[in-house]
Design an enzyme around this catalytic site. Structure first.
Site, short mmCIF file in Angstrom:
data_model
loop_
_atom_site.label_atom_id
_atom_site.label_comp_id
_atom_site.label_asym_id
_atom_site.label_seq_id
_atom_site.Cartn_x
_atom_site.Cartn_y
_atom_site.Cartn_z
N ASP A 53 56.42 2.91 16.83
CA ASP A 53 55.25 3.63 16.33
C ASP A 53 55.59 4.62 15.21
O ASP A 53 54.81 4.79 14.28
CB ASP A 53 54.53 4.32 17.48
CG ASP A 53 53.82 3.32 18.37
OD1 ASP A 53 53.45 2.25 17.85
OD2 ASP A 53 53.65 3.59 19.58
N SER A 75 54.68 5.03 30.78
CA SER A 75 54.15 5.48 29.51
C SER A 75 53.06 4.50 29.12
O SER A 75 53.28 3.29 29.06
CB SER A 75 55.27 5.49 28.46
OG SER A 75 54.69 5.46 27.17
N ASP A 117 53.91 15.45 24.82
CA ASP A 117 54.69 15.45 23.58
C ASP A 117 53.95 16.13 22.43
O ASP A 117 54.48 17.03 21.78
CB ASP A 117 55.03 14.02 23.13
CG ASP A 117 56.06 13.36 24.03
OD1 ASP A 117 56.83 14.09 24.69
OD2 ASP A 117 56.11 12.12 24.06
N ARG A 137 47.98 1.89 15.03
CA ARG A 137 48.76 2.89 14.27
C ARG A 137 48.33 3.02 12.81
O ARG A 137 48.14 4.13 12.34
CB ARG A 137 50.26 2.62 14.37
CG ARG A 137 50.91 2.91 15.73
CD ARG A 137 50.11 3.74 16.63
NE ARG A 137 50.77 4.13 17.87
CZ ARG A 137 50.11 4.44 18.98
NH1 ARG A 137 48.79 4.37 19.03
NH2 ARG A 137 50.76 4.82 20.06
#
Ligand code: ARG
Length: 390
Positions: free
Chosen positions: A122, A174, A14, A93
């Protein structure tokens, strides 16, 4: 606005595609990689970013700061989301976003970007943090803008743009990892009826395969923070990593959760957090020994609130700051040693001691030496129960 952007880069498909996509839009792309303990070959990932069109790649080791200021704060707070998630991803994060903002300032970039999907938590955590720390920055979320909806399309795009992506078969899951644990979703896990396949787990062996002889660890705490392992002084990162290793071998710390995402979707995810669960259980036990009843019970409510704040991306907010002050105050006496027995997936605290222990054997005992004045119990009960009698 200049056309310079700092992208939070993980090195995965990504964000690699995002580099090329941003460059194609005319941006000068600087990649920012934060090391929070996810592992990986940074030299290789750096090359990949450059191949995708990045002008520069910054790698920053945030592990110590992450452990000290984020993970241990959450541990002291006793934060667990929906009883099963110790918030590894959620905690990482805000610190990554903070690093991103600082890099953007240093590089004099007017924009920052991230590679989060448009369906997850996120994106919220990154953007709320950026908004709180640097409201002037423009935020770009390529994955919400572009029209590639499958891995295959992204791989196609990567090939067209000569991005050096991994051609080895990718796991169907993932994954997101840091020192505090691993989050795993997708693949067979998307059906909540499916038992998690063994190959989904990355940090732990199955409790069934774990040794049948228990392992013991002794954890020393000072004001709520773990400082010693088996009598040896260790810095937080090393202590957590060591517990991950020992816990993982004993099948500790797997959870399976259908959770409520902030954006309204229920998702099924499994987590591995061996060290985190050992520390969570130990810390809780030490609090049981050292906090009085009213504080202990009141703090339980704060723990829930704190977990929500972390999960919802509200780390850099006034309420979170105020709760930190409260939590640090509660930890003043949470000093002592806890012994944990690790056996086939279960981490049980078997011993605890503290110079601030509020446990008084002469009060609790049913044996000789009892100092509790039973005669006062009668009067107490009379008053306590009076309303119900009336
Ligand atoms: N559901 C978790 C959270 O929102 C983890 C998200 C990332 N998980 C992943 N497998 N990539 O904090």
């Amino acid at each position: 606005m200049n056309k310079k952007v700092v992208l939070a880069y993980s090195g995965g498909l990504d964000t690699s595609v995002a580099v090329a996509w941003l460059a194609d839009k005319g941006y000068e792309v600087i990649c920012y990689m934060a090391d929070v303990g996810q592992g990986g070959d940074y030299a290789k990932l750096k090359k990949r970013a450059m191949s995708a069109g990045a002008k520069k790649v910054i790698v920053e080791d945030l592990k110590d700061e992450f452990a000290k200021d984020f993970v241990l704060m959450s541990l002291k707070a006793g934060a667990v989301y929906e009883s099963k998630y110790l918030l590894a991803t959620a905690l990482s994060r805000p610190i990554i976003a903070k690093g991103l903002v600082e890099s953007a300032k240093k590089e004099k970039a007017d924009s920052v970007a991230h590679g989060c999907t448009g369906k997850g938590n996120d994106q919220v955590r990154f953007e709320v943090t950026i908004m709180a720390l640097a409201p002037e920055l423009k935020i770009i979320a390529p994955l919400r803008e572009w029209h590639m909806y499958s891995r295959e399309e992204e791989i196609e795009y990567a090939k067209e743009n000569n991005i050096q992506i991994d051609t080895t078969k990718k796991s169907p899951y993932s994954l997101d990892k840091n020192i505090w644990g691993m989050s795993i979703e997708c693949g067979a896990l998307e059906d909540p009826w499916n038992e998690p396949p063994e190959d989904a787990y990355q940090m732990t062996i199955g409790p069934g395969k774990a040794p049948s002889k228990p392992a013991y660890v002794e954890i020393g705490f000072e004001k709520g923070a773990p400082v010693k392992l088996n009598g040896k002084k260790m810095k937080p990162v090393d202590l957590i990593l060591k517990l991950n290793e020992i816990g993982g071998k004993n099948g500790i710390g797997r959870t399976d959760l259908v959770e409520n995402r902030l954006i309204g979707i229920k998702s099924r995810e499994i987590y591995e957090a061996p060290g985190a669960w050992i520390l969570y259980n130990s810390h809780k036990e030490l609090e049981s020994l050292t906090l009085d009843r009213e504080l202990l019970h009141f703090k339980e409510g704060i723990s829930l609130k704190y977990a929500d704040l972390v999960y919802y991306g509200l780390w850099f907010t006034p309420l979170k700051k105020a709760l930190d002050a409260f939590i640090n105050e509660t930890q003043k006496n949470v000093t002592g040693v806890v012994k944990v027995k690790l056996l086939k997936g279960v981490a049980s605290v078997v011993s605890r001691k503290s110079p601030h222990s509020l446990y008084r054997k002469e009060m609790a005992t049913y044996d000789k030496g009892d100092k509790f004045d039973r005669s006062v119990a009668e009067g107490f009960i009379k008053v306590w129960g009076m309303p119900y009698k009336k």
